[in-house]
Design a protein around this motif. Structure first.
Motif, PDB file in Angstrom:
ATOM      1  N   VAL A  88       1.095  -1.379   0.288  1.00  0.00           N
ATOM      2  CA  VAL A  88       0.198   0.078  -0.364  1.00  0.00           C
ATOM      3  C   VAL A  88       0.833   1.678   0.055  1.00  0.00           C
ATOM      4  N   PHE A  89       2.153   1.239   1.238  1.00  0.00           N
ATOM      5  CA  PHE A  89       2.940   2.309   0.387  1.00  0.00           C
ATOM      6  C   PHE A  89       3.531   2.551  -0.855  1.00  0.00           C
ATOM      7  N   GLN A  90       3.601   1.741  -1.127  1.00  0.00           N
ATOM      8  CA  GLN A  90       4.524   2.265  -2.563  1.00  0.00           C
ATOM      9  C   GLN A  90       3.282   2.756  -3.584  1.00  0.00           C
ATOM     10  N   TRP A  91       2.371   2.466  -3.381  1.00  0.00           N
ATOM     11  CA  TRP A  91       1.236   2.671  -4.112  1.00  0.00           C
ATOM     12  C   TRP A  91       0.693   4.465  -4.038  1.00  0.00           C
ATOM     13  N   VAL A  92       1.021   4.045  -2.666  1.00  0.00           N
ATOM     14  CA  VAL A  92       1.068   5.977  -1.971  1.00  0.00           C
ATOM     15  C   VAL A  92       1.633   6.940  -2.543  1.00  0.00           C
ATOM     16  N   MET A  93       2.855   6.649  -1.749  1.00  0.00           N
ATOM     17  CA  MET A  93       4.228   7.450  -2.330  1.00  0.00           C
ATOM     18  C   MET A  93       4.248   7.482  -4.213  1.00  0.00           C
ATOM     19  N   ASP A 140     -13.115   5.604   6.059  1.00  0.00           N
ATOM     20  CA  ASP A 140     -12.982   5.554   7.412  1.00  0.00           C
ATOM     21  C   ASP A 140     -11.824   5.633   6.649  1.00  0.00           C
ATOM     22  N   LEU A 141     -10.545   5.344   5.887  1.00  0.00           N
ATOM     23  CA  LEU A 141      -9.397   5.171   5.241  1.00  0.00           C
ATOM     24  C   LEU A 141      -8.671   6.828   5.723  1.00  0.00           C
ATOM     25  N   TYR A 142      -9.117   7.634   6.776  1.00  0.00           N
ATOM     26  CA  TYR A 142      -7.677   8.594   7.108  1.00  0.00           C
ATOM     27  C   TYR A 142      -8.633   9.049   7.399  1.00  0.00           C
ATOM     28  N   ALA A 154       1.447   4.042  10.748  1.00  0.00           N
ATOM     29  CA  ALA A 154       2.624   4.431  10.008  1.00  0.00           C
ATOM     30  C   ALA A 154       2.859   2.709   9.528  1.00  0.00           C
ATOM     31  N   VAL A 155       3.531   2.686   8.374  1.00  0.00           N
ATOM     32  CA  VAL A 155       4.130   1.720   7.535  1.00  0.00           C
ATOM     33  C   VAL A 155       4.836   0.637   8.676  1.00  0.00           C
ATOM     34  N   ASN A 192      -0.036   5.509   5.369  1.00  0.00           N
ATOM     35  CA  ASN A 192      -0.512   4.905   5.114  1.00  0.00           C
ATOM     36  C   ASN A 192      -2.094   4.950   5.768  1.00  0.00           C
ATOM     37  N   PRO A 193      -3.139   4.048   5.020  1.00  0.00           N
ATOM     38  CA  PRO A 193      -4.233   4.088   5.519  1.00  0.00           C
ATOM     39  C   PRO A 193      -4.657   3.182   6.411  1.00  0.00           C
ATOM     40  N   PHE A 194      -5.491   3.542   7.475  1.00  0.00           N
ATOM     41  CA  PHE A 194      -6.111   2.062   8.303  1.00  0.00           C
ATOM     42  C   PHE A 194      -6.345   2.136   7.738  1.00  0.00           C
ATOM     43  N   PRO A 195      -5.854  -0.215   7.592  1.00  0.00           N
ATOM     44  CA  PRO A 195      -6.878  -1.304   7.626  1.00  0.00           C
ATOM     45  C   PRO A 195      -8.088  -1.375   7.828  1.00  0.00           C
ATOM     46  N   ARG A 196      -8.957  -0.665   7.214  1.00  0.00           N
ATOM     47  CA  ARG A 196     -10.079  -1.001   7.571  1.00  0.00           C
ATOM     48  C   ARG A 196     -10.803  -1.083   6.245  1.00  0.00           C
ATOM     49  N   PRO A 197     -11.932  -2.132   6.616  1.00  0.00           N
ATOM     50  CA  PRO A 197     -12.121  -3.044   5.169  1.00  0.00           C
ATOM     51  C   PRO A 197     -13.152  -2.093   4.345  1.00  0.00           C
TER      52      PRO A 197
END
Length: 329
Positions: free
Chosen positions: A14-19, A224-226, A259-260, A269-274
């Motif tokens: 996920v972090f690579q996609w955000v960056m 809900d992700l951020y 955080a990653v 990173n977004p929060f790991p929420r469904p």
């Protein structure tokens, strides 16, 4: 795979996609300009020559690469949250579709995962239908990054680009538009269920002009992700966001994620929420090359009704309360 290792793999995916989203275009622009003044000047010259020749490709359907859409990293991306795609009704490959994605969220994470990759199995759920995710047109002017995002099946959210797909590429095309845009991203907060739609009618007119069916899509959990810093209407931050929204097409948001690695209380990173994305039932639209305002209003109203019905039908199964309602702004 060990649980701790798997957790890190998912976070990195996920972090690579955000960056990539935040920095890839700027990074390669700077690198290519720098190389112009070195002994490697031939590299940017060749690329910029190619860029001039290839300039109109994004508005002519782009350059989709199925291999990129099926990368394993996108499955890890999906599992981090996780993200799930639900079919409310089948889509026929004999028709074209204009699908509105709601809500925008900060980065439209679920729209990318569902419709710019095959991580959630779009092509298996809707055989014969080709998904095209329409994104901010300006990103297709950024070197290298434009080619990367085109490979995922993205196109500019411009009239020429959308008209080309719906009128010159046969049937079975599903164009996904995040209708609320920058204005809706400013409303993104956990627990918020509102969409900016009342004055967004261009996508309805587009559907009528091309005889493409309208389909609402709602992603439960996207907001809900951020966690976003919300400015008061008279603050400098609010005025700056409105300025960017008006002249650039996006609104810079101050947001907090996770955080990653480690236990830090904030990060990119977004929060790991469904997140559960439900593709609704198609609304049959006639072909009206020059639609009247009353026709646009009629199908816009039908679309809003369909979106509200979708929200009400799936809200409880997606973890919301029966008393929750969708607010249309």
């Amino acid at each position: 795979m060990d649980d701790s290792v798997r957790k890190h793999v998912l976070s990195i995916s996920v972090f690579q996609w955000v960056m990539t989203f935040l920095l890839m275009g700027t990074f390669f622009t700077i690198v290519l300009l720098y190389l112009l003044f070195t002994s490697f000047w031939i590299i940017p010259v060749v690329y910029f020559t190619f860029l001039l020749i290839d300039w109109d490709t994004p508005v002519k359907g782009g350059r989709r690469v199925q291999w990129v859409r099926r990368w394993t990293i996108w499955k890890h991306f999906r599992d981090y949250f996780p993200i799930k795609l639900v079919q409310a009704a089948p889509l026929s490959p004999d028709r074209n579709y204009v699908l509105g994605c709601h809500p925008h969220g900060i980065f439209s994470v679920s729209s990318f995962c569902n419709f710019a990759t095959e991580a959630t199995g779009f092509s298996e759920i809707y055989p014969g239908v080709r998904p095209w995710l329409a994104v901010l047109a300006g990103v297709f002017r950024l070197p290298i990054y434009r080619d990367y995002i085109m490979s995922a099946g993205t196109i500019p959210v411009s009239k020429d680009s959308l008209q080309y797909l719906l009128s010159c590429c046969g049937t079975g095309n599903a164009v996904f538009i995040v209708v609320g845009g920058a204005a809706e991203s400013l409303q993104s907060s956990p627990g918020e269920h509102s969409v900016t739609l009342s004055n967004r009618k261009g996508f309805v007119r587009l559907a009528l002009e091309n005889g493409a069916d309208l389909v609402p899509v709602y992603s439960f959990g996207e907001n809900d992700l951020y966690e976003q810093v919300r400015f008061s209407p008279d603050s400098w931050g609010w005025k700056l966001q409105l300025l960017f929204q008006k002249h650039v097409g996006f609104a810079p948001c101050l947001f907090k994620g996770t955080a990653v690695f480690g236990e830090a209380s904030w990060g990119l990173n977004p929060f790991p929420r469904p997140v559960t994305s439900v593709v609704g039932k198609p609304i049959r639209v006639p072909h009206c090359p020059v639609p009247s305002e009353s026709e646009v209003e009629q199908y816009h109203a039908l679309y809003i009704q369909g979106l509200k019905e979708l929200f009400d039908e799936y809200k409880v199964s997606c973890g919301l309360s029966a008393s929750d309602s969708l607010k249309v702004i």
